[in-house]
Write a protein that holds these residues in place. Structure first.
Motif, PDB file in Angstrom:
ATOM      1  N   ALA A  41       0.833  -1.207   0.000  1.00  0.00           N
ATOM      2  CA  ALA A  41       0.000   0.000   0.000  1.00  0.00           C
ATOM      3  C   ALA A  41       0.862   1.250   0.000  1.00  0.00           C
ATOM      4  CB  ALA A  41      -0.933  -0.008   1.217  1.00  0.00           C
ATOM      5  N   TYR A  42       1.906   1.254   0.811  1.00  0.00           N
ATOM      6  CA  TYR A  42       2.781   2.430   0.876  1.00  0.00           C
ATOM      7  C   TYR A  42       3.424   2.702  -0.488  1.00  0.00           C
ATOM      8  CZ  TYR A  42       2.545   1.501   5.943  1.00  0.00           C
ATOM      9  OH  TYR A  42       2.120   1.273   7.223  1.00  0.00           O
ATOM     10  N   ALA A  61       0.814   3.951  -3.131  1.00  0.00           N
ATOM     11  CA  ALA A  61       0.447   5.340  -2.885  1.00  0.00           C
ATOM     12  C   ALA A  61       1.523   6.278  -3.413  1.00  0.00           C
ATOM     13  CB  ALA A  61       0.221   5.568  -1.389  1.00  0.00           C
ATOM     14  N   VAL A  85      -4.296   7.367  -4.934  1.00  0.00           N
ATOM     15  CA  VAL A  85      -4.293   5.913  -5.044  1.00  0.00           C
ATOM     16  C   VAL A  85      -5.167   5.430  -6.195  1.00  0.00           C
ATOM     17  CG1 VAL A  85      -3.787   5.577  -2.609  1.00  0.00           C
ATOM     18  CG2 VAL A  85      -6.171   5.654  -3.371  1.00  0.00           C
ATOM     19  N   TYR A 120      -4.882  -3.756   3.084  1.00  0.00           N
ATOM     20  CA  TYR A 120      -5.980  -3.011   3.733  1.00  0.00           C
ATOM     21  C   TYR A 120      -5.456  -2.200   4.922  1.00  0.00           C
ATOM     22  CZ  TYR A 120      -9.523  -2.560   7.403  1.00  0.00           C
ATOM     23  OH  TYR A 120     -10.294  -2.104   8.443  1.00  0.00           O
ATOM     24  N   PHE A 134      -3.257   0.847   3.625  1.00  0.00           N
ATOM     25  CA  PHE A 134      -4.037   1.987   3.122  1.00  0.00           C
ATOM     26  C   PHE A 134      -4.799   2.675   4.259  1.00  0.00           C
ATOM     27  CE2 PHE A 134      -3.873  -0.030  -1.227  1.00  0.00           C
ATOM     28  CZ  PHE A 134      -3.205   1.015  -1.836  1.00  0.00           C
ATOM     29  N   ILE A 160      -9.417   4.635   0.435  1.00  0.00           N
ATOM     30  CA  ILE A 160      -8.890   3.291   0.221  1.00  0.00           C
ATOM     31  C   ILE A 160      -9.415   2.751  -1.106  1.00  0.00           C
ATOM     32  CG2 ILE A 160      -8.914   0.917   1.108  1.00  0.00           C
ATOM     33  CD1 ILE A 160      -9.131   2.096   3.915  1.00  0.00           C
TER      34      ILE A 160
END
Length: 283
Positions: free
Chosen positions: A136-137, A140, A147, A165, A168, A180
């Motif tokens: 997620a990091y 992004a 995102v 999950y 985010f 998200i």
């Protein structure tokens, strides 16, 4: 820290979708994200002998990082695990235990061994899960803090889905991103316990060419289902769809394994609009 400077895998745009190339990690799969964090913790605690159970990728990852850390590793695998992965695990110096039966049988045998040595489980270890948040990091940052609309992920034990999950969610709570993405988790029809739990259907249990996803009892089942209800969905794909997805993505020049191809099959069926990322988890 026990590391190979892993991370920040490329995102490529091919035709209508983006693909995050997590099969380019040092051992050939996304599992290195969690293993580097877990193994660093184990070294800090002075643990020098571990056991892990895996269908292949996690075993190879744990074996590699254990070698880097000077830790003796025993890896329990189902007897149907691919020869390439078994060779990789062995090459890193880990001891392999082949178990006849299902993936669940393999887990039970590893737990018996864990009565005597430390159980370095990629399914259970909380530090391993923390490493999954880095998907997620990275996404992004790679999308310039805007995102994507949809992220498609294979789901076996669910550590990747739940970790993404959590990642985010962390970014939203930190006011770094605004929302998200819609998280699409994909399981093979022949083994889809998360889908069954989400949709209140009877569980299926069988062998699939997506061997990395054959987890009948995901340890964080309820948490994954809750995340899917809030921010996404879980779908299943058939064996023929997986094979077609694999052929398609290999012809695009991306050398992945059938386990990763489930997300390609899902995109073919859903035909989503908006910025869509498929995470390709293993080669």
């Amino acid at each position: 820290m026990i590391s190979f400077d892993e991370g920040m895998t490329p995102v490529v745009s091919i035709e209508r979708f983006y693909y995050k190339l997590d099969f380019l990690f040092p051992t050939g799969s996304f599992k290195d994200r969690g293993t580097t964090v877990m193994m660093s913790d184990l070294v800090g605690r002075g643990i020098n002998h571990i056991v892990e159970d895996s269908s292949g990728n996690a075993g190879a990852s744990v074996a590699a990082y254990a070698a880097r850390a000077g830790i003796l590793a025993e890896i329990y695998v189902p007897d149907y695990a691919s020869l390439g992965k078994l060779f990789q695990i062995s090459a890193f110096g880990a001891k392999i235990h082949k178990i006849k039966g299902t993936r669940e049988d393999t887990r039970r045998e590893a737990l018996r061994r864990a009565e005597k040595i430390f159980y370095a489980s990629h399914q259970w270890n909380p530090y391993f899960l923390e490493g999954m948040k880095t998907v997620a990091y990275e996404l992004a940052e790679q999308f310039n803090w805007h995102v994507p609309d949809i992220v498609a992920l294979p789901v076996g034990s669910g550590s990747l889905y739940y970790g993404v999950y959590k990642g985010f969610t962390h970014l939203v709570n930190s006011s770094i991103i605004d929302g998200i993405p819609h998280l699409v988790g994909v399981q093979p029809e022949l083994c889809s316990p998360v889908y069954a739990e989400l949709h209140k259907k009877s569980k299926s249990g069988g062998k699939s060419i997506a061997e990395g996803l054959l987890v009948e009892h995901p340890p964080r089942l309820k948490e994954i289902v809750e995340a899917a209800r809030k921010y996404g969905e879980i779908i299943t794909v058939g064996e023929e769809e997986i094979q077609k997805g694999l052929k398609k993505v290999v012809r695009m020049g991306l050398y992945i394994e059938p386990t990763s191809a489930v997300v390609v099959a899902a995109l073919e069926r859903l035909k989503p609009s908006g910025d869509t990322v498929a995470v390709l988890t293993g080669s």
